[in-house]
Design a protein around this motif. Structure first.
Motif, PDB file in Angstrom:
ATOM      1  N   ASP A 224      57.445 -56.193  -7.645  1.00 42.23           N
ATOM      2  CA  ASP A 224      58.064 -54.919  -7.995  1.00 42.23           C
ATOM      3  C   ASP A 224      59.582 -55.053  -7.991  1.00 42.23           C
ATOM      4  O   ASP A 224      60.157 -55.761  -7.163  1.00 42.23           O
ATOM      5  N   ARG A 225      60.235 -54.340  -8.906  1.00 42.43           N
ATOM      6  CA  ARG A 225      61.701 -54.356  -8.947  1.00 42.43           C
ATOM      7  C   ARG A 225      62.263 -53.624  -7.732  1.00 42.43           C
ATOM      8  O   ARG A 225      63.256 -54.044  -7.146  1.00 42.43           O
ATOM      9  N   VAL A 226      61.619 -52.513  -7.368  1.00 38.49           N
ATOM     10  CA  VAL A 226      61.981 -51.757  -6.165  1.00 38.49           C
ATOM     11  C   VAL A 226      60.704 -51.572  -5.357  1.00 38.49           C
ATOM     12  O   VAL A 226      59.685 -51.151  -5.910  1.00 38.49           O
ATOM     13  N   PRO A 227      60.723 -51.903  -4.048  1.00 39.22           N
ATOM     14  CA  PRO A 227      59.494 -51.798  -3.247  1.00 39.22           C
ATOM     15  C   PRO A 227      58.960 -50.374  -3.179  1.00 39.22           C
ATOM     16  O   PRO A 227      59.703 -49.396  -3.338  1.00 39.22           O
ATOM     17  N   LEU A 228      57.667 -50.280  -2.934  1.00 37.41           N
ATOM     18  CA  LEU A 228      57.002 -48.994  -2.752  1.00 37.41           C
ATOM     19  C   LEU A 228      57.762 -48.163  -1.727  1.00 37.41           C
ATOM     20  O   LEU A 228      58.157 -48.663  -0.683  1.00 37.41           O
ATOM     21  N   ARG A 229      57.964 -46.882  -2.012  1.00 36.36           N
ATOM     22  CA  ARG A 229      58.702 -46.006  -1.114  1.00 36.36           C
ATOM     23  C   ARG A 229      57.993 -44.661  -0.992  1.00 36.36           C
ATOM     24  O   ARG A 229      57.409 -44.161  -1.957  1.00 36.36           O
ATOM     25  N   LEU A 230      58.097 -44.076   0.171  1.00 38.69           N
ATOM     26  CA  LEU A 230      57.471 -42.782   0.456  1.00 38.69           C
ATOM     27  C   LEU A 230      58.368 -41.659  -0.049  1.00 38.69           C
ATOM     28  O   LEU A 230      59.557 -41.619   0.258  1.00 38.69           O
ATOM     29  N   LEU A 231      57.788 -40.744  -0.825  1.00 38.57           N
ATOM     30  CA  LEU A 231      58.535 -39.600  -1.338  1.00 38.57           C
ATOM     31  C   LEU A 231      58.337 -38.351  -0.495  1.00 38.57           C
ATOM     32  O   LEU A 231      59.286 -37.638  -0.190  1.00 38.57           O
ATOM     33  N   SER A 232      57.071 -38.080  -0.139  1.00 40.90           N
ATOM     34  CA  SER A 232      56.798 -36.834   0.589  1.00 40.90           C
ATOM     35  C   SER A 232      55.486 -36.920   1.344  1.00 40.90           C
ATOM     36  O   SER A 232      54.647 -37.786   1.081  1.00 40.90           O
ATOM     37  N   LEU A 233      55.326 -36.002   2.288  1.00 43.07           N
ATOM     38  CA  LEU A 233      54.065 -35.793   3.005  1.00 43.07           C
ATOM     39  C   LEU A 233      53.732 -34.310   2.940  1.00 43.07           C
ATOM     40  O   LEU A 233      54.613 -33.463   3.101  1.00 43.07           O
ATOM     41  N   ARG A 234      52.460 -34.023   2.700  1.00 44.27           N
ATOM     42  CA  ARG A 234      52.007 -32.627   2.760  1.00 44.27           C
ATOM     43  C   ARG A 234      50.804 -32.569   3.681  1.00 44.27           C
ATOM     44  O   ARG A 234      49.782 -33.225   3.431  1.00 44.27           O
ATOM     45  N   ARG A 235      50.922 -31.785   4.734  1.00 43.08           N
ATOM     46  CA  ARG A 235      49.845 -31.716   5.720  1.00 43.08           C
ATOM     47  C   ARG A 235      48.680 -30.901   5.185  1.00 43.08           C
ATOM     48  O   ARG A 235      48.861 -29.838   4.581  1.00 43.08           O
ATOM     49  N   LEU A 236      47.452 -31.407   5.414  1.00 39.91           N
ATOM     50  CA  LEU A 236      46.252 -30.746   4.922  1.00 39.91           C
ATOM     51  C   LEU A 236      45.475 -30.031   6.009  1.00 39.91           C
ATOM     52  O   LEU A 236      44.825 -29.019   5.742  1.00 39.91           O
ATOM     53  N   ASP A 237      45.501 -30.554   7.237  1.00 39.29           N
ATOM     54  CA  ASP A 237      44.706 -29.924   8.302  1.00 39.29           C
ATOM     55  C   ASP A 237      45.451 -28.720   8.863  1.00 39.29           C
ATOM     56  O   ASP A 237      46.624 -28.496   8.569  1.00 39.29           O
ATOM     57  N   ASP A 238      44.737 -27.938   9.686  1.00 34.08           N
ATOM     58  CA  ASP A 238      45.327 -26.706  10.211  1.00 34.08           C
ATOM     59  C   ASP A 238      46.088 -26.893  11.514  1.00 34.08           C
ATOM     60  O   ASP A 238      46.621 -25.934  12.073  1.00 34.08           O
ATOM     61  N   GLY A 239      46.143 -28.123  12.019  1.00 34.61           N
ATOM     62  CA  GLY A 239      46.868 -28.373  13.257  1.00 34.61           C
ATOM     63  C   GLY A 239      46.112 -27.978  14.503  1.00 34.61           C
ATOM     64  O   GLY A 239      46.686 -27.979  15.594  1.00 34.61           O
ATOM     65  N   GLY A 240      44.823 -27.650  14.357  1.00 28.58           N
ATOM     66  CA  GLY A 240      44.039 -27.237  15.524  1.00 28.58           C
ATOM     67  C   GLY A 240      43.905 -28.334  16.568  1.00 28.58           C
ATOM     68  O   GLY A 240      43.924 -28.062  17.771  1.00 28.58           O
ATOM     69  N   ASP A 241      43.755 -29.560  16.125  1.00 26.01           N
ATOM     70  CA  ASP A 241      43.727 -30.701  17.039  1.00 26.01           C
ATOM     71  C   ASP A 241      45.157 -31.206  17.158  1.00 26.01           C
ATOM     72  O   ASP A 241      45.713 -31.761  16.219  1.00 26.01           O
ATOM     73  N   LYS A 242      45.772 -30.996  18.300  1.00 27.75           N
ATOM     74  CA  LYS A 242      47.182 -31.316  18.486  1.00 27.75           C
ATOM     75  C   LYS A 242      47.462 -32.806  18.442  1.00 27.75           C
ATOM     76  O   LYS A 242      48.607 -33.224  18.256  1.00 27.75           O
ATOM     77  N   THR A 243      46.439 -33.643  18.595  1.00 29.63           N
ATOM     78  CA  THR A 243      46.663 -35.086  18.634  1.00 29.63           C
ATOM     79  C   THR A 243      46.388 -35.775  17.298  1.00 29.63           C
ATOM     80  O   THR A 243      46.657 -36.961  17.155  1.00 29.63           O
ATOM     81  N   ARG A 244      45.853 -35.050  16.316  1.00 26.61           N
ATOM     82  CA  ARG A 244      45.515 -35.668  15.033  1.00 26.61           C
ATOM     83  C   ARG A 244      46.116 -34.870  13.883  1.00 26.61           C
ATOM     84  O   ARG A 244      46.341 -33.662  14.009  1.00 26.61           O
ATOM     85  N   ALA A 245      46.363 -35.554  12.784  1.00 26.88           N
ATOM     86  CA  ALA A 245      46.927 -34.884  11.605  1.00 26.88           C
ATOM     87  C   ALA A 245      46.486 -35.623  10.349  1.00 26.88           C
ATOM     88  O   ALA A 245      46.288 -36.835  10.367  1.00 26.88           O
TER      89      ALA A 245
END
Length: 202
Positions: free
Chosen positions: A93-114
């Motif tokens: 790749d000319r430019v390495p893979l890069r993270l653009l964004s995260l969107r959370r899907l779960d409701d946050g009910g389990d405080k230790t997992r996402a």
């Protein structure tokens, strides 16, 4: 008195073995997930997979990665995984893979997992160029080797503040860029160890 003291001393190791499970596991309990660290941690893991190394000790240990081409990769597949994520059509790749964004899907009910949808981008080598369709909605490609920006989506699960699984999921691209997405471009973890470089003379 001496006999009692010796008896108590002899029984101490056995009493320690009978400690309640809560006491034994509280030291290694999974911490609550912190959203403010998610971008930097996910970006670090993705970069480590592409480079086949991570700047943080043990950051990649235990991470399960599933791609369309390789299926679920094990630690023994790390070189193939790095090649899959860092090159295309025989060129890096000319430019390495890069993270653009995260969107959370779960409701946050389990405080230790996402659970998140991550959107990523890379500049990869393509042998053909898309020219449109032929009038019957069939895509038309012409030979034209070039670098092209490619975007994709991944499902990312966290256990506490460590990435547990990554799964390629291009079909979730639109969801990942929807309302509530966190901009991860340039994310830096404020709690990451500071790299120390040795002084050198010019």
């Amino acid at each position: 008195m001496t006999v009692r003291h010796r008896t108590a001393t002899a029984l101490l190791p056995a009493l320690l073995l009978l400690a309640p499970p809560a006491v034994a596991t509280s030291v290694v309990a999974t911490p609550s997930h912190r959203i403010d660290r998610a971008c930097a941690i996910a970006a670090d893991v993705l970069a480590g997979l592409v480079a086949n190394a991570s700047p943080r000790p043990n950051a990649l240990l235990g991470v399960s990665v599933t791609t369309d081409a390789l299926g679920t990769a094990t630690w023994e597949d790390n070189a193939a995984l790095a090649a899959e994520l860092g090159s295309h059509a025989g060129q890096p790749d000319r430019v390495p893979l890069r993270l653009l964004s995260l969107r959370r899907l779960d409701d946050g009910g389990d405080k230790t997992r996402a659970l998140y949808v991550a959107t990523v981008e890379r500049d990869r080598w393509e042998l053909t160029r898309y020219m449109g369709d032929d009038g019957l909605l069939m895509p038309v490609y012409e030979p034209d080797p070039h670098y092209e920006t490619s975007r994709n989506a991944w499902l990312v699960t966290f256990r506490g503040n460590q990435v547990a699984t990554l799964r390629e999921a291009a079909e979730l691209w639109a969801i990942g860029r929807g309302d509530g997405a966190i901009d991860c471009r340039g994310a830096i973890d404020p709690e990451a160890p500071i790299p120390v470089s040795a002084p050198h003379s010019d």
